[in-house]
Design a protein around this motif. Structure first.
Motif, PDB file in Angstrom:
ATOM      1  N   ARG A   1     -26.413  -5.026 -23.137  1.00 56.74           N
ATOM      2  CA  ARG A   1     -26.583  -3.584 -23.333  1.00 56.74           C
ATOM      3  C   ARG A   1     -27.146  -3.042 -22.022  1.00 56.74           C
ATOM      4  NH1 ARG A   1     -23.648  -2.529 -27.741  1.00 56.74           N
ATOM      5  NH2 ARG A   1     -24.526  -3.316 -29.666  1.00 56.74           N
ATOM      6  N   VAL A   2     -26.642  -1.891 -21.590  1.00 55.90           N
ATOM      7  CA  VAL A   2     -27.037  -1.320 -20.308  1.00 55.90           C
ATOM      8  C   VAL A   2     -27.760   0.006 -20.538  1.00 55.90           C
ATOM      9  CG1 VAL A   2     -26.192  -0.442 -18.097  1.00 55.90           C
ATOM     10  CG2 VAL A   2     -25.104  -2.446 -19.137  1.00 55.90           C
ATOM     11  N   PHE A   3     -28.881   0.175 -19.835  1.00 56.05           N
ATOM     12  CA  PHE A   3     -29.682   1.387 -19.880  1.00 56.05           C
ATOM     13  C   PHE A   3     -29.701   1.972 -18.471  1.00 56.05           C
ATOM     14  CE2 PHE A   3     -30.898  -1.204 -23.369  1.00 56.05           C
ATOM     15  CZ  PHE A   3     -31.227  -0.337 -24.393  1.00 56.05           C
ATOM     16  N   THR A   4     -29.397   3.257 -18.356  1.00 55.20           N
ATOM     17  CA  THR A   4     -29.309   3.878 -17.035  1.00 55.20           C
ATOM     18  C   THR A   4     -30.045   5.208 -17.015  1.00 55.20           C
ATOM     19  OG1 THR A   4     -27.249   5.015 -17.589  1.00 55.20           O
ATOM     20  CG2 THR A   4     -27.045   2.834 -16.547  1.00 55.20           C
ATOM     21  N   GLY A   5     -30.328   5.649 -15.806  1.00 56.49           N
ATOM     22  CA  GLY A   5     -30.932   6.965 -15.660  1.00 56.49           C
ATOM     23  C   GLY A   5     -31.424   7.205 -14.256  1.00 56.49           C
ATOM     24  N   THR A   6     -31.730   8.456 -14.005  1.00 54.51           N
ATOM     25  CA  THR A   6     -32.314   8.874 -12.734  1.00 54.51           C
ATOM     26  C   THR A   6     -33.586   9.640 -13.065  1.00 54.51           C
ATOM     27  OG1 THR A   6     -30.085   9.069 -11.864  1.00 54.51           O
ATOM     28  CG2 THR A   6     -31.817  10.000 -10.521  1.00 54.51           C
ATOM     29  N   LYS A   7     -34.474   8.972 -13.763  1.00 55.46           N
ATOM     30  CA  LYS A   7     -35.746   9.567 -14.166  1.00 55.46           C
ATOM     31  C   LYS A   7     -36.877   8.721 -13.605  1.00 55.46           C
ATOM     32  CE  LYS A   7     -34.454  12.937 -16.910  1.00 55.46           C
ATOM     33  NZ  LYS A   7     -34.733  14.291 -16.554  1.00 55.46           N
ATOM     34  N   ASN A   8     -37.766   9.358 -12.880  1.00 52.98           N
ATOM     35  CA  ASN A   8     -38.985   8.722 -12.404  1.00 52.98           C
ATOM     36  C   ASN A   8     -39.976   9.813 -12.008  1.00 52.98           C
ATOM     37  OD1 ASN A   8     -36.938   8.755  -9.910  1.00 52.98           O
ATOM     38  ND2 ASN A   8     -39.007   8.943  -9.069  1.00 52.98           N
ATOM     39  N   PRO A   9     -41.260   9.506 -12.111  1.00 54.95           N
ATOM     40  CA  PRO A   9     -42.238  10.476 -11.626  1.00 54.95           C
ATOM     41  C   PRO A   9     -42.264  10.444 -10.104  1.00 54.95           C
ATOM     42  CG  PRO A   9     -43.341   8.473 -12.330  1.00 54.95           C
ATOM     43  CD  PRO A   9     -41.874   8.308 -12.670  1.00 54.95           C
ATOM     44  N   ALA A  10     -42.910  11.404  -9.480  1.00 53.26           N
ATOM     45  CA  ALA A  10     -43.157  11.329  -8.042  1.00 53.26           C
ATOM     46  C   ALA A  10     -44.051  10.109  -7.825  1.00 53.26           C
ATOM     47  CB  ALA A  10     -43.829  12.592  -7.551  1.00 53.26           C
ATOM     48  N   ILE A  11     -43.705   9.283  -6.836  1.00 54.51           N
ATOM     49  CA  ILE A  11     -44.439   8.034  -6.611  1.00 54.51           C
ATOM     50  C   ILE A  11     -45.012   8.031  -5.201  1.00 54.51           C
ATOM     51  CG2 ILE A  11     -44.253   5.516  -6.611  1.00 54.51           C
ATOM     52  CD1 ILE A  11     -41.707   5.882  -8.391  1.00 54.51           C
ATOM     53  N   PRO A  12     -46.336   7.972  -5.084  1.00 58.37           N
ATOM     54  CA  PRO A  12     -46.949   7.898  -3.754  1.00 58.37           C
ATOM     55  C   PRO A  12     -46.631   6.555  -3.083  1.00 58.37           C
ATOM     56  CG  PRO A  12     -48.568   8.509  -5.438  1.00 58.37           C
ATOM     57  CD  PRO A  12     -47.319   8.085  -6.148  1.00 58.37           C
ATOM     58  N   ALA A  13     -46.729   6.509  -1.762  1.00 63.07           N
ATOM     59  CA  ALA A  13     -46.493   5.276  -1.009  1.00 63.07           C
ATOM     60  C   ALA A  13     -47.422   4.164  -1.495  1.00 63.07           C
ATOM     61  CB  ALA A  13     -46.716   5.532   0.471  1.00 63.07           C
ATOM     62  N   ASN A  14     -46.920   2.935  -1.459  1.00 67.92           N
ATOM     63  CA  ASN A  14     -47.661   1.725  -1.848  1.00 67.92           C
ATOM     64  C   ASN A  14     -48.133   1.748  -3.298  1.00 67.92           C
ATOM     65  OD1 ASN A  14     -47.432   0.503   0.743  1.00 67.92           O
ATOM     66  ND2 ASN A  14     -48.979   1.974   1.459  1.00 67.92           N
ATOM     67  N   THR A  15     -47.324   2.360  -4.152  1.00 68.31           N
ATOM     68  CA  THR A  15     -47.626   2.447  -5.580  1.00 68.31           C
ATOM     69  C   THR A  15     -46.505   1.792  -6.367  1.00 68.31           C
ATOM     70  OG1 THR A  15     -48.752   4.550  -5.180  1.00 68.31           O
ATOM     71  CG2 THR A  15     -48.166   4.061  -7.457  1.00 68.31           C
ATOM     72  N   SER A  16     -46.848   1.191  -7.501  1.00 65.25           N
ATOM     73  CA  SER A  16     -45.835   0.568  -8.356  1.00 65.25           C
ATOM     74  C   SER A  16     -44.802   1.585  -8.801  1.00 65.25           C
ATOM     75  CB  SER A  16     -46.485  -0.052  -9.598  1.00 65.25           C
ATOM     76  OG  SER A  16     -47.323  -1.111  -9.223  1.00 65.25           O
ATOM     77  N   VAL A  17     -43.556   1.155  -8.814  1.00 65.64           N
ATOM     78  CA  VAL A  17     -42.444   2.018  -9.189  1.00 65.64           C
ATOM     79  C   VAL A  17     -42.351   2.116 -10.710  1.00 65.64           C
ATOM     80  CG1 VAL A  17     -39.929   2.278  -9.100  1.00 65.64           C
ATOM     81  CG2 VAL A  17     -41.172   1.471  -7.079  1.00 65.64           C
ATOM     82  N   THR A  18     -42.265   3.342 -11.216  1.00 61.88           N
ATOM     83  CA  THR A  18     -42.034   3.595 -12.635  1.00 61.88           C
ATOM     84  C   THR A  18     -40.694   4.287 -12.766  1.00 61.88           C
ATOM     85  OG1 THR A  18     -44.386   3.788 -13.127  1.00 61.88           O
ATOM     86  CG2 THR A  18     -42.871   4.804 -14.693  1.00 61.88           C
TER      87      THR A  18
END
Length: 163
Positions: A98-115
């Motif tokens: 099953r595949v889940f896709t999207g282009t949703k993320n919060p603004a992410i500061p440098a050197n921060t974990s990607v959400t």
């Protein structure tokens, strides 16, 4: 006395109709959907981008489901809101994916974990999905650069099971 009897009959009929309507409403009410567990962790290897433990959080509404991922991968530069294109592929127990896709993320500061997420996908009742399988489990495209991540472990405490 006839009018008193008639009133009791009307009231009795109204009570029976109200009860029948309430029962019909319950019969046609949408079912509750739940995914279990609601959250799981797995370890990913994203090559030169790093790796480590990631948390996956799942929700379900009918045959639609979403998964949000907080990964161990850190971005070396700031990333704007909704600029990461993500694809999460989960192995389905018994075969397939099953595949889940999207282009949703919060603004992410440098050197921060990607959400990332919520990423959207379609599920069926009884689907048991796990990020651990042969192949790229997670793909992110950040500023045109593709980051492929392989799942190194099964999800803990277990796969997502959709109702």
């Amino acid at each position: 006395m006839r009018s008193g009897s008639r009133n009791r009959n009307v009231l009795g009929t109204a009570a029976v109709l109200a009860g029948a309507l309430a029962a019909a409403g319950l019969a046609f009410a949408p079912g509750a959907y739940a995914v279990s567990p609601g959250s799981a962790t797995a370890t990913y290897d994203c090559g030169s981008w790093g790796g480590g433990s990631a948390t996956l959080t799942a929700t379900q509404s009918g045959t639609s489901a979403t998964i949000t991922i907080t990964s161990a991968v850190k971005t070396p530069i700031s990333v704007g809101k909704d600029t990461i294109s993500s694809t999460l592929t989960l192995a389905k127990a018994g075969g397939g994916t099953r595949v889940f896709t999207g282009t949703k993320n919060p603004a992410i500061p440098a050197n921060t974990s990607v959400t990332m997420g919520p990423l959207s996908g379609t599920v069926a009742s009884g689907d048991s999905l796990n990020s651990y399988f042969a192949g790229t489990a997670l793909k992110m495209v950040i500023f045109g650069v593709t980051v492929n991540c392989d799942a190194l472990t099964s999800q803990s405490p277990g796969p997502f099971v959709f109702s």
